[in-house]
Design a protein around this motif. Sequence first.
Motif, mmCIF file in Angstrom:
data_model
loop_
_atom_site.group_PDB
_atom_site.id
_atom_site.type_symbol
_atom_site.label_atom_id
_atom_site.label_comp_id
_atom_site.label_asym_id
_atom_site.label_seq_id
_atom_site.Cartn_x
_atom_site.Cartn_y
_atom_site.Cartn_z
ATOM 1 N N PRO A 36 -11.682 13.965 -3.670
ATOM 2 C CA PRO A 36 -12.314 14.772 -4.722
ATOM 3 C C PRO A 36 -13.202 15.857 -4.120
ATOM 4 O O PRO A 36 -13.801 15.678 -3.053
ATOM 5 C CB PRO A 36 -13.149 13.751 -5.504
ATOM 6 N N GLU A 37 -13.264 16.985 -4.803
ATOM 7 C CA GLU A 37 -14.145 18.071 -4.349
ATOM 8 C C GLU A 37 -15.583 17.578 -4.239
ATOM 9 O O GLU A 37 -16.326 18.000 -3.359
ATOM 10 C CB GLU A 37 -14.057 19.246 -5.324
ATOM 11 N N ILE A 38 -15.980 16.669 -5.135
ATOM 12 C CA ILE A 38 -17.339 16.119 -5.100
ATOM 13 C C ILE A 38 -17.306 14.695 -4.547
ATOM 14 O O ILE A 38 -17.970 13.788 -5.049
ATOM 15 C CB ILE A 38 -18.012 16.163 -6.485
ATOM 16 N N ALA A 39 -16.532 14.497 -3.472
ATOM 17 C CA ALA A 39 -16.370 13.173 -2.883
ATOM 18 C C ALA A 39 -17.700 12.556 -2.479
ATOM 19 O O ALA A 39 -17.891 11.339 -2.578
ATOM 20 C CB ALA A 39 -15.449 13.247 -1.670
ATOM 21 N N PRO A 48 0.802 -1.230 0.000
ATOM 22 C CA PRO A 48 0.000 0.000 0.000
ATOM 23 C C PRO A 48 0.829 1.271 0.000
ATOM 24 O O PRO A 48 0.338 2.319 -0.418
ATOM 25 C CB PRO A 48 -0.847 -0.109 1.282
ATOM 26 N N ALA A 49 2.085 1.200 0.433
ATOM 27 C CA ALA A 49 2.920 2.399 0.460
ATOM 28 C C ALA A 49 3.130 2.977 -0.936
ATOM 29 O O ALA A 49 3.416 4.162 -1.080
ATOM 30 C CB ALA A 49 4.273 2.082 1.096
ATOM 31 N N GLY A 50 2.980 2.153 -1.966
ATOM 32 C CA GLY A 50 3.152 2.639 -3.325
ATOM 33 C C GLY A 50 1.876 3.127 -3.977
ATOM 34 O O GLY A 50 1.860 3.416 -5.180
ATOM 35 N N PHE A 51 0.794 3.225 -3.201
ATOM 36 C CA PHE A 51 -0.504 3.615 -3.729
ATOM 37 C C PHE A 51 -0.983 4.889 -3.051
ATOM 38 O O PHE A 51 -0.614 5.186 -1.917
ATOM 39 C CB PHE A 51 -1.542 2.506 -3.489
ATOM 40 N N ALA A 52 -1.831 5.615 -3.752
ATOM 41 C CA ALA A 52 -2.565 6.732 -3.146
ATOM 42 C C ALA A 52 -3.936 6.229 -2.719
ATOM 43 O O ALA A 52 -4.464 5.272 -3.298
ATOM 44 C CB ALA A 52 -2.702 7.879 -4.135
ATOM 45 N N LEU A 53 -4.500 6.839 -1.709
ATOM 46 C CA LEU A 53 -5.842 6.475 -1.239
ATOM 47 C C LEU A 53 -6.831 7.519 -1.747
ATOM 48 O O LEU A 53 -6.715 8.705 -1.426
ATOM 49 C CB LEU A 53 -5.873 6.420 0.286
ATOM 50 N N VAL A 54 -7.788 7.096 -2.583
ATOM 51 C CA VAL A 54 -8.828 7.994 -3.079
ATOM 52 C C VAL A 54 -10.047 7.813 -2.184
ATOM 53 O O VAL A 54 -10.698 6.767 -2.215
ATOM 54 C CB VAL A 54 -9.184 7.701 -4.549
ATOM 55 N N ALA A 55 -10.341 8.815 -1.369
ATOM 56 C CA ALA A 55 -11.394 8.714 -0.366
ATOM 57 C C ALA A 55 -12.636 9.453 -0.836
ATOM 58 O O ALA A 55 -12.560 10.608 -1.260
ATOM 59 C CB ALA A 55 -10.915 9.296 0.969
ATOM 60 N N PHE A 56 -13.770 8.779 -0.760
ATOM 61 C CA PHE A 56 -15.016 9.415 -1.173
ATOM 62 C C PHE A 56 -16.175 8.767 -0.439
ATOM 63 O O PHE A 56 -15.984 7.947 0.467
ATOM 64 C CB PHE A 56 -15.188 9.359 -2.692
ATOM 65 N N GLY A 57 -17.400 9.135 -0.837
ATOM 66 C CA GLY A 57 -18.567 8.775 -0.047
ATOM 67 C C GLY A 57 -18.779 9.836 1.011
ATOM 68 O O GLY A 57 -17.889 10.657 1.297
ATOM 69 N N GLY A 58 -19.932 9.831 1.625
ATOM 70 C CA GLY A 58 -20.231 10.855 2.615
ATOM 71 C C GLY A 58 -19.296 10.836 3.803
ATOM 72 O O GLY A 58 -18.996 11.878 4.394
ATOM 73 N N ALA A 59 -18.794 9.630 4.176
ATOM 74 C CA ALA A 59 -17.976 9.503 5.390
ATOM 75 C C ALA A 59 -16.520 9.159 5.112
ATOM 76 O O ALA A 59 -15.693 9.244 6.012
ATOM 77 C CB ALA A 59 -18.580 8.436 6.308
ATOM 78 N N GLY A 60 -16.158 8.770 3.885
ATOM 79 C CA GLY A 60 -14.799 8.344 3.591
ATOM 80 C C GLY A 60 -13.724 9.349 3.956
ATOM 81 O O GLY A 60 -12.728 9.008 4.615
#
Length: 578
Positions: free
Chosen positions: A439-442, A408-420
């Motif tokens: 994202p701005e519209i997560a 996982p250290a080589g990955f970015a975490l894309v967080a979304f959803g209302g609570a992510g």
Amino acid sequence: MAILGVDVGGTFTDAVLLDDGRISTGKVLTAARQEESVLAAAGAAGAAAVERFAHGTTVATNALLERKGARTAFVTNAGFEHLLHLRRQTRAQLYRPCADWPEPLVPLERCHGVRGRMGPEGELEPLVLTCLPELDADAVAVCLLHAYCDSAHEVALAAELRRRLPHARVVASHEIAPEFREYERASTTAADAYLGPVVARYLDALTGACGAAGLPEPLVMRSSGGVATPAEAAAHPATILVSGPAAGVVGAARIAALAGIDDAIAFDMGGTSTDVSVISGGKAERAGERSVSGLPIRLPTVDLHTVGAGGGSLIWRDAGGALRVGPQSAGADPGPACYGRGGTQPTVTDANLLLGRVPEHLAGGVELDRSAAERALGGIDPAAVVEVVNAEMLRALRVVSVERGHDPAGFALVAFGGAGPLHACELAEELGMRTVLVPEIAGVLSALGLVAADERRDSVRSYLRPLAQVGELPADGEAELRYAGQSFELTVPLQDDLGEAFHRAHEAQYGFAERDREIELVAVRTADIRVGPAFDLPAAAQTEVNGPALVELPGSTCWVPPGWVGARDGRTLRLTRS
């Protein structure tokens, strides 16, 4: 070109409208009738003259989870009537011998056998249609032995059933999952038949409502990450069982690409569950099978892992007094206690509110009641609740990364959803990840994924013979290969030296390769893809963020803990550990 995407979730229904480079969003509470929520969300986003409309739905998933599908019968070869009930004879839970599997979709009294048998060289015993009893069912699943190789008996049996039961939905296994392994094929066929009437009614109602509202016929997101027509989705509803989560992964891949990142993990935390998936080389990883409500569904799907942990997940204590979160959820009605809609049980959202991690006003017109959250939690420490739910989500993230051979250290975490975005930085820090993209519209990213989705139609052909004996293969697609005598396959992209590619994949996965051993080709998967619309997201002037900080976004909230810094450009909030 105005493009609309509407995703129905357990708590909220989200809409994204992309019109001439401008984005508008809508978020409404999900109603009991999903088509009403779809139209309300589209109206909230300002949808009018729309040229393309894509939709993600939970109708099929809910019907399977709640066991509200059609009255279904199952027909197979005589002597194999117990196929759905015997399963694989493995434990439901490894360390709990008393734990049982969910009940099959078809009870044993509606499982029937017919005489007749196919073998490797053709027919061994003629099919006897006269031994088929009268069936009392609204749907019938047909799965005969070796129909993936020779479907003649299954075609004849399905035709006879359609003649006898013109009102019923009849699904034959070679039509939906022409692959070997009888139980998985039977389970998939039974689910497809079981869901058919429910999904068909919903899609008919939705199409009619959209026509009356001036919207075009919706394209429906499939589990494989592509959209199809309502007629195609209604013909095989098992293909849309993870419709909404698949759209989220498509949206996360687009956000990562816009940020110049090829390898990422999509982290979607909604109201009732959390879905995680790996994006490698700019594309979502896919699997040939997944389990839904304890039932194997042998169909192409985005390789998601789901846990019952979301913002609306209920907090409780087990028999030993340990604090637990989920999988039960407060849902949209009544919702978390702080929503002020009659909920009294504590949830993760209540804990985050008391920790000061969410504002008192949410998208969709929801005002949060802090005193109601305090009453619901009682003496429970809200920080302990966050620790417990984070531990549950960490396990999920490790399943799709570490357990699949990814660091996982080589990955970015894309967080979304209302609570992510509330939990993303803490999870990334635990996994050694240095970058988090929010994202701005997560809060409505799954709807953006619907806007961006390709049209996709997957197909599979079974081989089950030595690779050396197979002729020409398609130029694009994936092959499932194994050494002769092995029980399970590895998936390798189709290429010129397919055998050597398999040896390398086997060595990477298991630490060794046997280049003198015969390779068996099990199946080839291909997809007919029509690329979705290309677009960019509008950017704004960049602003800096330093933790600790609370960043309010349209439809979601991001918590930036101490030690994290970020830059926000109106399109994405990019956070890194300082």
